[in-house]
Write a protein that holds these residues in place. Sequence first.
Motif, PDB file in Angstrom:
ATOM      1  N   ILE A  21       0.811  -1.239   0.000  1.00  0.00           N
ATOM      2  CA  ILE A  21       0.000   0.000   0.000  1.00  0.00           C
ATOM      3  C   ILE A  21       0.837   1.279   0.000  1.00  0.00           C
ATOM      4  N   PRO A  22       1.964   1.350   0.729  1.00  0.00           N
ATOM      5  CA  PRO A  22       2.755   2.592   0.662  1.00  0.00           C
ATOM      6  C   PRO A  22       3.186   2.938  -0.757  1.00  0.00           C
ATOM      7  N   HIS A  23       3.177   1.923  -1.625  1.00  0.00           N
ATOM      8  CA  HIS A  23       3.530   2.134  -3.020  1.00  0.00           C
ATOM      9  C   HIS A  23       2.383   2.850  -3.756  1.00  0.00           C
ATOM     10  N   LEU A  31      -1.492   4.468   7.139  1.00  0.00           N
ATOM     11  CA  LEU A  31      -1.578   3.007   7.202  1.00  0.00           C
ATOM     12  C   LEU A  31      -1.331   2.527   8.641  1.00  0.00           C
ATOM     13  N   PRO A  32      -2.297   1.834   9.268  1.00  0.00           N
ATOM     14  CA  PRO A  32      -2.087   1.382  10.654  1.00  0.00           C
ATOM     15  C   PRO A  32      -1.012   0.305  10.746  1.00  0.00           C
ATOM     16  N   ASN A  33      -0.387   0.217  11.901  1.00  0.00           N
ATOM     17  CA  ASN A  33       0.626  -0.813  12.126  1.00  0.00           C
ATOM     18  C   ASN A  33      -0.072  -2.091  12.604  1.00  0.00           C
ATOM     19  N   LEU A  34      -0.389  -2.951  11.657  1.00  0.00           N
ATOM     20  CA  LEU A  34      -1.171  -4.160  11.961  1.00  0.00           C
ATOM     21  C   LEU A  34      -0.371  -5.172  12.782  1.00  0.00           C
ATOM     22  N   ILE A  35       0.932  -5.154  12.627  1.00  0.00           N
ATOM     23  CA  ILE A  35       1.779  -6.117  13.340  1.00  0.00           C
ATOM     24  C   ILE A  35       1.755  -5.840  14.848  1.00  0.00           C
ATOM     25  N   VAL A  36       1.803  -4.567  15.220  1.00  0.00           N
ATOM     26  CA  VAL A  36       1.730  -4.215  16.644  1.00  0.00           C
ATOM     27  C   VAL A  36       0.367  -4.620  17.205  1.00  0.00           C
ATOM     28  N   ILE A  37      -0.687  -4.419  16.421  1.00  0.00           N
ATOM     29  CA  ILE A  37      -2.038  -4.798  16.874  1.00  0.00           C
ATOM     30  C   ILE A  37      -2.104  -6.311  17.139  1.00  0.00           C
ATOM     31  N   LEU A 136       0.368  10.325  14.329  1.00  0.00           N
ATOM     32  CA  LEU A 136      -0.814  10.115  13.487  1.00  0.00           C
ATOM     33  C   LEU A 136      -1.002   8.622  13.198  1.00  0.00           C
ATOM     34  N   GLN A 137       0.110   7.949  12.856  1.00  0.00           N
ATOM     35  CA  GLN A 137       0.017   6.519  12.576  1.00  0.00           C
ATOM     36  C   GLN A 137      -0.401   5.746  13.833  1.00  0.00           C
ATOM     37  N   ALA A 138       0.133   6.176  14.989  1.00  0.00           N
ATOM     38  CA  ALA A 138      -0.227   5.516  16.247  1.00  0.00           C
ATOM     39  C   ALA A 138      -1.718   5.709  16.529  1.00  0.00           C
TER      40      ALA A 138
ATOM     41  N   ILE B 125       8.437  -3.730  -6.323  1.00  0.00           N
ATOM     42  CA  ILE B 125       7.118  -4.325  -6.036  1.00  0.00           C
ATOM     43  C   ILE B 125       6.637  -4.047  -4.610  1.00  0.00           C
ATOM     44  N   GLY B 126       7.446  -3.406  -3.795  1.00  0.00           N
ATOM     45  CA  GLY B 126       6.980  -3.121  -2.438  1.00  0.00           C
ATOM     46  C   GLY B 126       7.887  -2.160  -1.700  1.00  0.00           C
ATOM     47  N   SER B 127       7.361  -1.666  -0.563  1.00  0.00           N
ATOM     48  CA  SER B 127       8.128  -0.727   0.265  1.00  0.00           C
ATOM     49  C   SER B 127       8.405  -1.340   1.630  1.00  0.00           C
ATOM     50  N   ASP B 128       9.048  -0.561   2.498  1.00  0.00           N
ATOM     51  CA  ASP B 128       9.366  -1.022   3.857  1.00  0.00           C
ATOM     52  C   ASP B 128       8.069  -1.265   4.635  1.00  0.00           C
ATOM     53  N   ALA B 129       8.001  -2.394   5.341  1.00  0.00           N
ATOM     54  CA  ALA B 129       6.761  -2.748   6.041  1.00  0.00           C
ATOM     55  C   ALA B 129       6.435  -1.796   7.178  1.00  0.00           C
ATOM     56  N   THR B 130       7.421  -1.260   7.853  1.00  0.00           N
ATOM     57  CA  THR B 130       7.129  -0.383   8.983  1.00  0.00           C
ATOM     58  C   THR B 130       7.185   1.090   8.606  1.00  0.00           C
ATOM     59  N   GLY B 131       7.873   1.408   7.535  1.00  0.00           N
ATOM     60  CA  GLY B 131       7.992   2.808   7.123  1.00  0.00           C
ATOM     61  C   GLY B 131       9.084   3.545   7.881  1.00  0.00           C
ATOM     62  N   LEU B 132       9.683   2.895   8.878  1.00  0.00           N
ATOM     63  CA  LEU B 132      10.727   3.550   9.674  1.00  0.00           C
ATOM     64  C   LEU B 132      12.061   3.561   8.933  1.00  0.00           C
ATOM     65  N   SER B 133      12.304   2.485   8.213  1.00  0.00           N
ATOM     66  CA  SER B 133      13.515   2.428   7.404  1.00  0.00           C
ATOM     67  C   SER B 133      13.122   2.716   5.967  1.00  0.00           C
ATOM     68  N   HIS B 134      14.098   3.125   5.170  1.00  0.00           N
ATOM     69  CA  HIS B 134      13.818   3.403   3.774  1.00  0.00           C
ATOM     70  C   HIS B 134      14.348   2.243   2.938  1.00  0.00           C
ATOM     71  N   THR B 135      13.474   1.272   2.694  1.00  0.00           N
ATOM     72  CA  THR B 135      13.854   0.108   1.891  1.00  0.00           C
ATOM     73  C   THR B 135      12.798  -0.149   0.817  1.00  0.00           C
ATOM     74  N   LEU B 136      13.180  -0.890  -0.218  1.00  0.00           N
ATOM     75  CA  LEU B 136      12.256  -1.275  -1.288  1.00  0.00           C
ATOM     76  C   LEU B 136      12.389  -2.774  -1.539  1.00  0.00           C
ATOM     77  N   ILE B 137      11.327  -3.367  -2.054  1.00  0.00           N
ATOM     78  CA  ILE B 137      11.376  -4.784  -2.438  1.00  0.00           C
ATOM     79  C   ILE B 137      11.395  -4.852  -3.962  1.00  0.00           C
ATOM     80  N   LEU B 138      12.329  -5.628  -4.510  1.00  0.00           N
ATOM     81  CA  LEU B 138      12.472  -5.755  -5.965  1.00  0.00           C
ATOM     82  C   LEU B 138      12.006  -7.129  -6.445  1.00  0.00           C
ATOM     83  N   SER B 139      11.655  -7.185  -7.738  1.00  0.00           N
ATOM     84  CA  SER B 139      11.114  -8.431  -8.302  1.00  0.00           C
ATOM     85  C   SER B 139      12.206  -9.406  -8.739  1.00  0.00           C
TER      86      SER B 139
END
Lengths: 168, 282
Positions: A21-23, A31-37, A136-138, B125-139
């Motif tokens: 989704i961030p893409h 986007l909520p942090n579902l893993i923490v939930i 905001l995310q929290a 094809i994707g971004s960082d799951a937490t958004g705290l780090s700046h990473t990307l996922i490639l195909s």
Amino acid sequence: MRLILLFAIFAMLGLALETAIPHLISFRPLLPNLIVILAVDLGFRHHSITAALLAFAIGYATDAFAGSHPGLNAFMITLIFLVCFEISSRLMVTSTFVGATVVFFGVILTALGAIAISSGFEAVSQSGSIMPSLALQAGISAIVAPFVFSILARCKRAIGLPVAPARE
Amino acid sequence: MRGGFLWRNRVLLTAGMLLVLSLHLVSTGVHPGDLAARPQSMFLEILRPIDAALARVSEGARSIVNGYFELIHVREDNVRLRSELAQVTNDRARLAELEAENQHLSELLELRDVLGLHAVAANVIGSDATGLSHTLILSAGSSNGLKPGMAVLSNQGVVGKIIAISPHASRVLLIDDHNSALDGFDQRSRARGIVAGMVDEGLILKYVDRSQDLKSGDAIVTSGLDGIFPRGLLVGTVKSVHREGPGLFLSVGITPGVDFRSLEQVLIVTQQPPHLDDKVKG
């Protein structure tokens, strides 16, 4: 086994959404942090060794898609599980409101803890600019948390798992 | 036995041991081929088709949204031809998307040829799951010849380096991540420094001597000394230079050359170009 399957499915779904989704949307904090939930639900409602291992596994799976230090999310998610476990077992509090509150602080502390461990406390002092978006995310995660808890409870009932805290 | 200390505190002790284990992983690091790296690779591989599918859905959604906005304009002009124009608009949006993708790939190929690099292209094809780090996922992954530590580029400049890999996917640590650093220099003044990411956004050039003449708008390029990024690739442009305050070094802010949020295709350098010294010796 049912608990592992349920949380594995929810964790993979959560990670798929959080990476894809961030893409699509440019504003990540929406986007909520579902893993923490998920970790909060595990800590509040499942007092078992399996639940502790699950929390670690979910965190380690998150490490595959986030951050540059494997083990960092595993540490933070296990810590959240432990805090929730202590709150629910010692204070006997597992209400949805408390769950949402823990999610709120959990999202913020997970972020700051991850920055502190990976880059040192100096980096935390520089992270003032990300605090508004983090808060905001929290907040969004705390609002979404009761719905996720409710969906999880329904799924647990459907597959015959206890919804209230259960000890091994 | 059931009333014993260990049994009563089994969850607490398990969680405590897992915390110690995760701290151990953080401190020692997980290297490719390690036992601890296998689950990571497995998770990345499991989620890759889902991420790729969601990326395709997002492309489709973007085409539809573009088509919709163009349709509104058409409707204002001519209501009778609305449905026909909708079809045309959708087709045009799709073609524009294909043309843009083609353009990106052509530019990447051109970059590869100009730099004389051995490289492979991959989709983001994707971004960082937490958004705290700046990473990307490639195909692309190890089956495409990728390895951790390889440089990732785009036609706009340096993107980052590969930090994790599975057979068909990989993760890139972007250069603007707070754990990222590379060796670079100012193209005009030749002043060298370390380009590092920040917790929020943007880059800084560290350890630049105060006597150096850096100006806003100067291009910062890779030096090639870190052994990861080929020499002379654009990192960004100098945004601000602060000479005030104590300390031995300048405080230099950099605007990245790459717009990381709009990246769709990237180039991964699988083999470094030969150094000038090697060429001379050859």
